[in-house]
Design a protein around this motif. Structure first.
Motif, PDB file in Angstrom:
ATOM      1  N   THR A 113       1.374  -6.981   4.688  1.00 41.50           N
ATOM      2  CA  THR A 113       0.295  -6.685   4.495  1.00 41.50           C
ATOM      3  C   THR A 113       0.509  -5.305   4.291  1.00 41.50           C
ATOM      4  O   THR A 113      -0.404  -4.187   3.333  1.00 41.50           O
ATOM      5  CB  THR A 113      -0.559  -6.270   5.694  1.00 41.50           C
ATOM      6  OG1 THR A 113      -0.930  -7.567   6.081  1.00 41.50           O
ATOM      7  CG2 THR A 113      -1.923  -5.494   5.409  1.00 41.50           C
ATOM      8  N   SER A 114       1.688  -4.132   4.223  1.00 43.88           N
ATOM      9  CA  SER A 114       1.943  -3.022   3.541  1.00 43.88           C
ATOM     10  C   SER A 114       2.309  -2.656   2.842  1.00 43.88           C
ATOM     11  O   SER A 114       1.609  -2.308   1.802  1.00 43.88           O
ATOM     12  CB  SER A 114       3.444  -1.880   4.738  1.00 43.88           C
ATOM     13  OG  SER A 114       2.610  -2.394   6.194  1.00 43.88           O
ATOM     14  N   ALA A 115       3.090  -4.004   1.815  1.00 38.69           N
ATOM     15  CA  ALA A 115       2.973  -4.205   0.637  1.00 38.69           C
ATOM     16  C   ALA A 115       1.528  -4.270  -0.523  1.00 38.69           C
ATOM     17  O   ALA A 115       1.762  -3.350  -1.131  1.00 38.69           O
ATOM     18  CB  ALA A 115       4.179  -4.899   0.085  1.00 38.69           C
ATOM     19  N   GLU A 116       0.677  -5.274   0.334  1.00 32.77           N
ATOM     20  CA  GLU A 116      -0.462  -5.204  -0.580  1.00 32.77           C
ATOM     21  C   GLU A 116      -1.657  -3.800   0.202  1.00 32.77           C
ATOM     22  O   GLU A 116      -1.845  -3.357  -1.289  1.00 32.77           O
ATOM     23  CB  GLU A 116      -1.188  -6.454   0.056  1.00 32.77           C
ATOM     24  CG  GLU A 116      -2.583  -6.795  -0.542  1.00 32.77           C
ATOM     25  CD  GLU A 116      -2.835  -7.724  -1.219  1.00 32.77           C
ATOM     26  OE1 GLU A 116      -3.605  -7.876  -2.245  1.00 32.77           O
ATOM     27  OE2 GLU A 116      -1.426  -8.035  -2.022  1.00 32.77           O
ATOM     28  N   LEU A 117      -1.098  -3.285   1.017  1.00 33.54           N
ATOM     29  CA  LEU A 117      -1.846  -2.116   1.006  1.00 33.54           C
ATOM     30  C   LEU A 117      -1.270  -0.712  -0.462  1.00 33.54           C
ATOM     31  O   LEU A 117      -2.079  -0.300  -1.298  1.00 33.54           O
ATOM     32  CB  LEU A 117      -2.193  -1.544   1.779  1.00 33.54           C
ATOM     33  CG  LEU A 117      -3.372  -2.008   3.127  1.00 33.54           C
ATOM     34  CD1 LEU A 117      -2.823  -1.981   4.167  1.00 33.54           C
ATOM     35  CD2 LEU A 117      -4.155  -2.118   2.894  1.00 33.54           C
ATOM     36  N   VAL A 118       0.135  -0.880   0.240  1.00 33.07           N
ATOM     37  CA  VAL A 118       0.532   0.465  -1.300  1.00 33.07           C
ATOM     38  C   VAL A 118       0.221  -0.345  -2.207  1.00 33.07           C
ATOM     39  O   VAL A 118      -0.443   1.217  -3.037  1.00 33.07           O
ATOM     40  CB  VAL A 118       2.009   0.198  -0.707  1.00 33.07           C
ATOM     41  CG1 VAL A 118       2.878   1.241  -2.765  1.00 33.07           C
ATOM     42  CG2 VAL A 118       2.625   0.677   0.310  1.00 33.07           C
ATOM     43  N   LEU A 119       0.244  -0.879  -3.204  1.00 31.46           N
ATOM     44  CA  LEU A 119      -0.287  -1.419  -4.354  1.00 31.46           C
ATOM     45  C   LEU A 119      -1.419  -1.088  -4.960  1.00 31.46           C
ATOM     46  O   LEU A 119      -1.861  -1.288  -5.644  1.00 31.46           O
ATOM     47  CB  LEU A 119       0.249  -2.641  -4.829  1.00 31.46           C
ATOM     48  CG  LEU A 119       1.804  -3.269  -5.038  1.00 31.46           C
ATOM     49  CD1 LEU A 119       1.493  -4.463  -5.056  1.00 31.46           C
ATOM     50  CD2 LEU A 119       2.365  -2.366  -5.975  1.00 31.46           C
ATOM     51  N   ALA A 120      -2.137  -1.343  -4.037  1.00 28.06           N
ATOM     52  CA  ALA A 120      -4.031  -1.427  -4.141  1.00 28.06           C
ATOM     53  C   ALA A 120      -3.718   0.271  -3.481  1.00 28.06           C
ATOM     54  O   ALA A 120      -4.967   0.367  -4.423  1.00 28.06           O
ATOM     55  CB  ALA A 120      -4.828  -1.937  -2.687  1.00 28.06           C
ATOM     56  N   TYR A 121      -3.370   0.997  -2.928  1.00 26.42           N
ATOM     57  CA  TYR A 121      -3.182   2.494  -3.218  1.00 26.42           C
ATOM     58  C   TYR A 121      -3.261   3.290  -4.257  1.00 26.42           C
ATOM     59  O   TYR A 121      -4.132   3.971  -4.776  1.00 26.42           O
ATOM     60  CB  TYR A 121      -2.328   3.326  -1.219  1.00 26.42           C
ATOM     61  CG  TYR A 121      -3.108   4.161  -1.682  1.00 26.42           C
ATOM     62  CD1 TYR A 121      -4.083   5.374  -0.499  1.00 26.42           C
ATOM     63  CD2 TYR A 121      -1.809   4.685  -2.033  1.00 26.42           C
ATOM     64  CE1 TYR A 121      -4.577   6.427  -0.600  1.00 26.42           C
ATOM     65  CE2 TYR A 121      -2.375   7.050  -1.282  1.00 26.42           C
ATOM     66  CZ  TYR A 121      -3.080   7.007  -1.395  1.00 26.42           C
ATOM     67  OH  TYR A 121      -2.945   8.218  -0.571  1.00 26.42           O
ATOM     68  N   GLU A 122      -2.020   2.735  -4.616  1.00 31.58           N
ATOM     69  CA  GLU A 122      -1.505   3.480  -5.958  1.00 31.58           C
ATOM     70  C   GLU A 122      -2.391   3.099  -7.582  1.00 31.58           C
ATOM     71  O   GLU A 122      -2.649   4.107  -8.430  1.00 31.58           O
ATOM     72  CB  GLU A 122       0.004   3.527  -5.820  1.00 31.58           C
ATOM     73  CG  GLU A 122       0.731   4.452  -4.720  1.00 31.58           C
ATOM     74  CD  GLU A 122       2.093   3.317  -5.178  1.00 31.58           C
ATOM     75  OE1 GLU A 122       2.932   5.061  -4.551  1.00 31.58           O
ATOM     76  OE2 GLU A 122       2.657   2.554  -5.940  1.00 31.58           O
ATOM     77  N   ARG A 123      -2.762   1.897  -7.403  1.00 27.67           N
ATOM     78  CA  ARG A 123      -3.652   1.527  -8.409  1.00 27.67           C
ATOM     79  C   ARG A 123      -5.283   1.907  -8.260  1.00 27.67           C
ATOM     80  O   ARG A 123      -6.395   1.483  -9.296  1.00 27.67           O
ATOM     81  CB  ARG A 123      -3.576   0.121  -8.344  1.00 27.67           C
ATOM     82  CG  ARG A 123      -2.086  -0.575  -8.747  1.00 27.67           C
ATOM     83  CD  ARG A 123      -2.103  -1.712  -9.252  1.00 27.67           C
ATOM     84  NE  ARG A 123      -0.748  -2.940  -9.055  1.00 27.67           N
ATOM     85  CZ  ARG A 123      -0.330  -3.733  -9.335  1.00 27.67           C
ATOM     86  NH1 ARG A 123      -1.672  -4.702  -9.127  1.00 27.67           N
ATOM     87  NH2 ARG A 123       0.930  -4.240  -9.573  1.00 27.67           N
ATOM     88  N   GLY A 124      -5.566   1.721  -6.976  1.00 25.86           N
ATOM     89  CA  GLY A 124      -6.927   2.263  -6.578  1.00 25.86           C
ATOM     90  C   GLY A 124      -8.110   0.742  -7.086  1.00 25.86           C
ATOM     91  O   GLY A 124      -9.002   1.071  -7.426  1.00 25.86           O
ATOM     92  N   ASN A 125      -7.059  -0.162  -6.692  1.00 28.11           N
ATOM     93  CA  ASN A 125      -7.826  -1.528  -6.250  1.00 28.11           C
ATOM     94  C   ASN A 125      -8.274  -1.453  -5.106  1.00 28.11           C
ATOM     95  O   ASN A 125      -8.638  -0.965  -3.991  1.00 28.11           O
ATOM     96  CB  ASN A 125      -6.880  -2.343  -6.540  1.00 28.11           C
ATOM     97  CG  ASN A 125      -5.916  -2.895  -7.651  1.00 28.11           C
ATOM     98  OD1 ASN A 125      -6.991  -2.200  -8.384  1.00 28.11           O
ATOM     99  ND2 ASN A 125      -4.878  -3.559  -7.673  1.00 28.11           N
ATOM    100  N   GLN A 126     -10.124  -2.188  -4.906  1.00 24.76           N
ATOM    101  CA  GLN A 126     -10.633  -2.381  -4.906  1.00 24.76           C
ATOM    102  C   GLN A 126      -9.808  -3.900  -3.186  1.00 24.76           C
ATOM    103  O   GLN A 126      -9.325  -4.813  -3.825  1.00 24.76           O
ATOM    104  CB  GLN A 126     -11.597  -2.680  -4.752  1.00 24.76           C
ATOM    105  CG  GLN A 126     -12.777  -2.091  -5.864  1.00 24.76           C
ATOM    106  CD  GLN A 126     -14.687  -2.282  -5.082  1.00 24.76           C
ATOM    107  OE1 GLN A 126     -15.052  -3.729  -5.386  1.00 24.76           O
ATOM    108  NE2 GLN A 126     -15.260  -1.163  -5.246  1.00 24.76           N
ATOM    109  N   LEU A 127     -10.532  -3.576  -2.111  1.00 24.83           N
ATOM    110  CA  LEU A 127      -9.777  -4.552  -1.352  1.00 24.83           C
ATOM    111  C   LEU A 127     -10.712  -5.386  -1.478  1.00 24.83           C
ATOM    112  O   LEU A 127     -12.219  -5.834  -0.986  1.00 24.83           O
ATOM    113  CB  LEU A 127     -10.084  -4.115   0.475  1.00 24.83           C
ATOM    114  CG  LEU A 127      -8.279  -2.997   0.654  1.00 24.83           C
ATOM    115  CD1 LEU A 127      -8.521  -2.819   1.715  1.00 24.83           C
ATOM    116  CD2 LEU A 127      -7.006  -3.672  -0.277  1.00 24.83           C
TER     117      LEU A 127
END
Length: 287
Positions: free
Chosen positions: A191-205
């Motif tokens: 989950t952390s790995a997914e959130l890091v990528l989403a946070y740095e890319r500005g992706n929606q969850l």
């Protein structure tokens, strides 16, 4: 919960201690004297107090200093363009030293290219990501951004919290209009790995935040809905990307040490070694 994880790893945690001095015996350090917990016995004393730039030499030479040796965006510290500063001692273009290894590597790589290339090389953004990961084997903690938002602070903010103390798992995610603005994760590596990528890319969850938790379900078939790109960082100590590690593996590296020699990935805290091992296992497919 983090204290419990540390205790399970063999670390005794004593919080809210006010230290007043140390006690010694014939062998040296013997105990930490406190006004709140008496004497805390120990065989050695390690003090961690952060970083502060040493600017005395630069200041004595007449260079401008502040929170570090002041440079322009090109790391130059003097008007004649003869002196450069980088890493923990440098205040680059008004930004305070960050105390992390990756920005220093990025600055060193750019400066080497700048000094060896006759044409002007554009200066990149040397600012570090504010993603923080606890550098402890077996303890999965990651955080980024601002997680102070409550459940009903602002209409556009959404705070989601999950806690499973018995399993040592905790997650808080704050989003603005669906995009991650901060998170804190304990015991949830995928989950952390997914959130890091989403946070740095500005992706929606996903609208249903609980689907993130399925990433750490051993029975889940799809461990991540976001595949790292070649530009995404794999090693946060050295700044090495997934693409650089994949290239090293494709060039014949078969061990984590060899990958480290090739692109420096895995040569810092060691927290990314498992990811490097995954790429090594996939070597035939990558080839």
């Amino acid at each position: 919960m983090l204290t419990r994880c540390l205790k399970d790893a063999g670390v005794e945690v004593i919080s809210e201690v006010k230290a007043t001095g140390i006690s010694k015996d014939e062998h040296g350090f013997a105990a930490l004297s406190t006004s709140t917990h008496g004497e805390i016995l120990g065989g050695a004393l390690l003090i961690s107090t952060g970083v502060r730039a040493r600017t005395e030499l630069a200041e004595g030479c007449g260079l401008a200093v502040g929170r570090g040796i002041k440079t322009n965006q090109f790391l130059c510290a003097d008007t004649e363009q003869r002196i450069y500063a980088l890493g923990d001692c440098a205040e680059v273009d008004g930004q305070a030293p960050v105390g992390l290894l990756a920005p220093g590597w990025a600055q060193a790589s750019w400066l080497a290219q700048h000094l060896s290339t006759p044409t002007e090389v554009p200066a990149p953004d040397f600012s570090a990501s504010d993603v923080l990961m606890l550098k402890g084997q077996g303890i999965e903690v990651a955080a980024a951004g601002d997680v102070s938002a409550g459940f009903w602070d602002k209409p556009e903010l959404q705070a989601t919290v999950f806690a499973d103390p018995s399993a040592g798992r905790y997650l808080k995610v704050v989003t603005r209009d669906g995009v991650v603005t901060g998170f804190l994760s304990i015991g949830l590596p995928q989950t952390s790995a997914e959130l890091v990528l989403a946070y740095e890319r500005g992706n929606q969850l996903p609208v249903d935040r609980s689907t993130l938790l399925r990433l750490d379900d051993p029975a889940a078939l799809d461990l991540s809905s976001v595949v790292p790109s070649d530009e995404d960082q794999l090693c946060r100590c050295s700044g090495a990307t997934y693409g650089q590690v994949t290239h090293a593996v494709g060039e014949g590296c078969t061990t984590v040490a060899q990958v480290g020699d090739s692109c420096r990935a895995g040569t810092g805290c060691g927290g990314c070694k498992s990811k490097i091992e995954e790429l090594l296992k996939k070597a035939p497919a990558l080839a």
